[in-house]
Design an enzyme around this catalytic site. Structure first.
Site, PDB file in Angstrom:
ATOM      1  N   SER A   1       3.915  -1.939  10.303  1.00 23.60           N
ATOM      2  CA  SER A   1       5.213  -2.011  10.765  1.00 23.60           C
ATOM      3  C   SER A   1       5.756  -3.323  10.377  1.00 23.60           C
ATOM      4  O   SER A   1       6.602  -4.024  10.785  1.00 23.60           O
ATOM      5  CB  SER A   1       5.512  -1.702  12.089  1.00 23.60           C
ATOM      6  OG  SER A   1       5.328  -0.237  12.415  1.00 23.60           O
TER       7      SER A   1
ATOM      8  N   ASN B   1       0.743  -1.080   0.078  1.00 27.37           N
ATOM      9  CA  ASN B   1       0.014  -0.007  -0.144  1.00 27.37           C
ATOM     10  C   ASN B   1       0.664   1.102  -0.043  1.00 27.37           C
ATOM     11  O   ASN B   1       1.662   1.429   1.077  1.00 27.37           O
ATOM     12  CB  ASN B   1      -0.775  -0.003   1.316  1.00 27.37           C
ATOM     13  CG  ASN B   1      -1.639   1.136   1.461  1.00 27.37           C
ATOM     14  OD1 ASN B   1      -1.841   2.128   0.569  1.00 27.37           O
ATOM     15  ND2 ASN B   1      -2.167   1.562   2.607  1.00 27.37           N
TER      16      ASN B   1
ATOM     17  N   HIS C   1      -9.247   1.442   5.438  1.00 25.16           N
ATOM     18  CA  HIS C   1      -7.916   1.816   6.040  1.00 25.16           C
ATOM     19  C   HIS C   1      -8.339   2.540   7.330  1.00 25.16           C
ATOM     20  O   HIS C   1      -9.021   3.624   7.297  1.00 25.16           O
ATOM     21  CB  HIS C   1      -7.020   2.283   4.904  1.00 25.16           C
ATOM     22  CG  HIS C   1      -5.768   2.100   5.446  1.00 25.16           C
ATOM     23  ND1 HIS C   1      -5.250   3.135   6.257  1.00 25.16           N
ATOM     24  CD2 HIS C   1      -4.581   1.293   5.095  1.00 25.16           C
ATOM     25  CE1 HIS C   1      -4.004   2.768   6.674  1.00 25.16           C
ATOM     26  NE2 HIS C   1      -3.611   1.609   5.891  1.00 25.16           N
TER      27      HIS C   1
ATOM     28  N   GLU D   1      -6.542   4.846   7.952  1.00 27.13           N
ATOM     29  CA  GLU D   1      -6.348   6.345   7.669  1.00 27.13           C
ATOM     30  C   GLU D   1      -7.603   6.933   7.235  1.00 27.13           C
ATOM     31  O   GLU D   1      -7.686   8.196   7.442  1.00 27.13           O
ATOM     32  CB  GLU D   1      -5.217   6.350   6.871  1.00 27.13           C
ATOM     33  CG  GLU D   1      -3.718   6.271   7.739  1.00 27.13           C
ATOM     34  CD  GLU D   1      -2.663   5.680   6.855  1.00 27.13           C
ATOM     35  OE1 GLU D   1      -2.671   5.664   5.583  1.00 27.13           O
ATOM     36  OE2 GLU D   1      -1.986   5.278   7.533  1.00 27.13           O
TER      37      GLU D   1
ATOM     38  N   LYS E   1       0.060   4.353  -0.201  1.00 29.19           N
ATOM     39  CA  LYS E   1      -0.497   5.462   0.368  1.00 29.19           C
ATOM     40  C   LYS E   1      -0.280   6.642  -0.847  1.00 29.19           C
ATOM     41  O   LYS E   1      -0.388   6.588  -1.806  1.00 29.19           O
ATOM     42  CB  LYS E   1      -0.145   5.724   1.733  1.00 29.19           C
ATOM     43  CG  LYS E   1      -0.149   4.497   2.536  1.00 29.19           C
ATOM     44  CD  LYS E   1       0.310   4.497   4.172  1.00 29.19           C
ATOM     45  CE  LYS E   1      -0.044   3.199   4.745  1.00 29.19           C
ATOM     46  NZ  LYS E   1       0.256   3.423   6.249  1.00 29.19           N
TER      47      LYS E   1
ATOM     48  N   GLY F   1       3.014   2.517  10.875  1.00 30.46           N
ATOM     49  CA  GLY F   1       3.917   3.611  10.596  1.00 30.46           C
ATOM     50  C   GLY F   1       4.563   4.129  11.824  1.00 30.46           C
ATOM     51  O   GLY F   1       5.423   5.120  11.834  1.00 30.46           O
TER      52      GLY F   1
HETATM   53  P1  13P Z   1       3.538   0.589   7.718  1.00 32.51           P
HETATM   54  O1  13P Z   1       3.774  -0.597   7.085  1.00 32.51           O
HETATM   55  O2  13P Z   1       4.078   1.639   7.257  1.00 32.51           O
HETATM   56  O3  13P Z   1       3.145   0.431   9.063  1.00 32.51           O
HETATM   57  O4  13P Z   1       1.930   0.801   7.183  1.00 32.51           O
HETATM   58  C1  13P Z   1       0.932  -0.374   7.349  1.00 32.51           C
HETATM   59  C2  13P Z   1      -0.521   0.025   6.524  1.00 32.51           C
HETATM   60  O5  13P Z   1      -1.343   0.694   7.031  1.00 32.51           O
HETATM   61  C3  13P Z   1      -0.820  -0.788   5.319  1.00 32.51           C
HETATM   62  O6  13P Z   1      -1.878  -0.457   4.817  1.00 32.51           O
END
Ligand code: 13P
Length: 273
Positions: free
Chosen positions: A233, A25, A115, A117, A27, A193
């Site tokens: 992560s 992903n 998601h 976010e 983002k 993250g």
């Molecule tokens: P990270 O791997 O950067 O922690 O993000 C995870 C995520 O939100 C994947 O959709």
């Protein structure tokens, strides 16, 4: 961690949930020009064997979808195209939105919905997520439904309750067969993250809970075929241990999917290489 590679071994043997699904992903990262380079490098770093053993999907921003599609199709690279969100209507006066119908025309196979976010920063509600998910299904693509608790909810001992509530609301009215074909990503919000991944045991506990809730909702068959990813992560250092869990069928990777060298190592580690 479980003592054996039971989950991974049954998947490699062509178990009911098939190959591990390893998704990147991106983002809001990579212009379409950068995206082309990343895909080409990733395709070079992964061997045909890697791409036979794992199903890899990439979820670029909307502006890069067409470019990534063109690279994958012209090079005949067996990597699936994914999107990060979609609107529930096929078309209309919805400035700034992109429909599932439009994604389907780009040969998108997987669409992330819900998601954290989107939920936290853009106010996506369970009702909206449910509508997005149904739109993805209507256009014969596979939703990757994200669920997961915040740190506050975890510390209050409410992880199971939160994840169960999300599944019930987000899957309301979805048929049993469709639920069996879904992907659910368990993404604890506190692990995204932050560099702080869930331990393999914690990830397994909640992924097993997700499967049992889905069995209750849609029957044992749907629960058995449902694919569950862990996200938060993920790195090449923890991918193998996470994938060794019986109910973890794949990984949803954010930061570690942006650099093709790094993501290729995550894919290989997830395959135990
Ligand atoms: P990270 O791997 O950067 O922690 O993000 C995870 C995520 O939100 C994947 O959709």
């Amino acid at each position: 961690m479980r003592p054996s590679w039971a989950g991974a071994a049954s998947r490699a043997a062509g178990g009911r949930r098939g190959r591990p699904l390893l998704s990147g992903n991106w983002k809001m990262h990579h212009t379409h020009l950068e995206a082309i380079q990343v895909v080409q490098k990733l395709a070079y770093r992964l061997s045909p064997g890697d791409l036979e053993q794992a199903e890899v999907s990439l979820h670029p921003p909307f502006t890069a979808l067409r470019s990534v599609q063109t690279v994958l199709e012209s090079d005949e690279t067996p990597i699936a195209l994914g999107a990060q969100n979609c609107h529930w209507e096929d078309e209309g006066a919805y400035t700034g939105e992109v429909s599932a119908a439009m994604l389907a025309k780009l040969n998108v196979r997987y669409v992330i919905v819900g998601h954290s976010e989107r939920r936290q920063l853009f106010g996506d509600t369970d009702e909206q997520i449910n509508r997005r998910l149904q739109a993805v299904l209507r256009h014969n693509m596979t939703p990757i439904l994200c669920v997961g608790e915040t740190l506050e909810e975890r510390e209050a001992g409410r992880t199971s309750e939160r994840v169960t509530d999300q599944l019930r609301a987000d899957l309301a009215g979805v048929g049993q067969a469709a639920i069996g074909g879904l992907v659910v990503a368990y993404e604890p919000v506190w692990a995204i993250g932050t560099g702080q991944n869930a331990t393999p045991e914690d990830a397994e506990e909640t992924c097993a809970l997700i499967r049992s809730v889905v069995k209750e909702m849609a029957g044992a068959g749907a629960g058995e075929t449902l694919r569950i990813q862990y996200g938060g992560s993920v790195t090449s250092g923890n991918a193998g241990d996470l994938m060794a869990q019986a109910d973890v069928d794949g990984l949803l990777v954010g930061g570690a999917s942006l650099d093709p060298d790094v993501f290729a190592l995550v894919v290989k580690a997830a395959l135990g290489r």
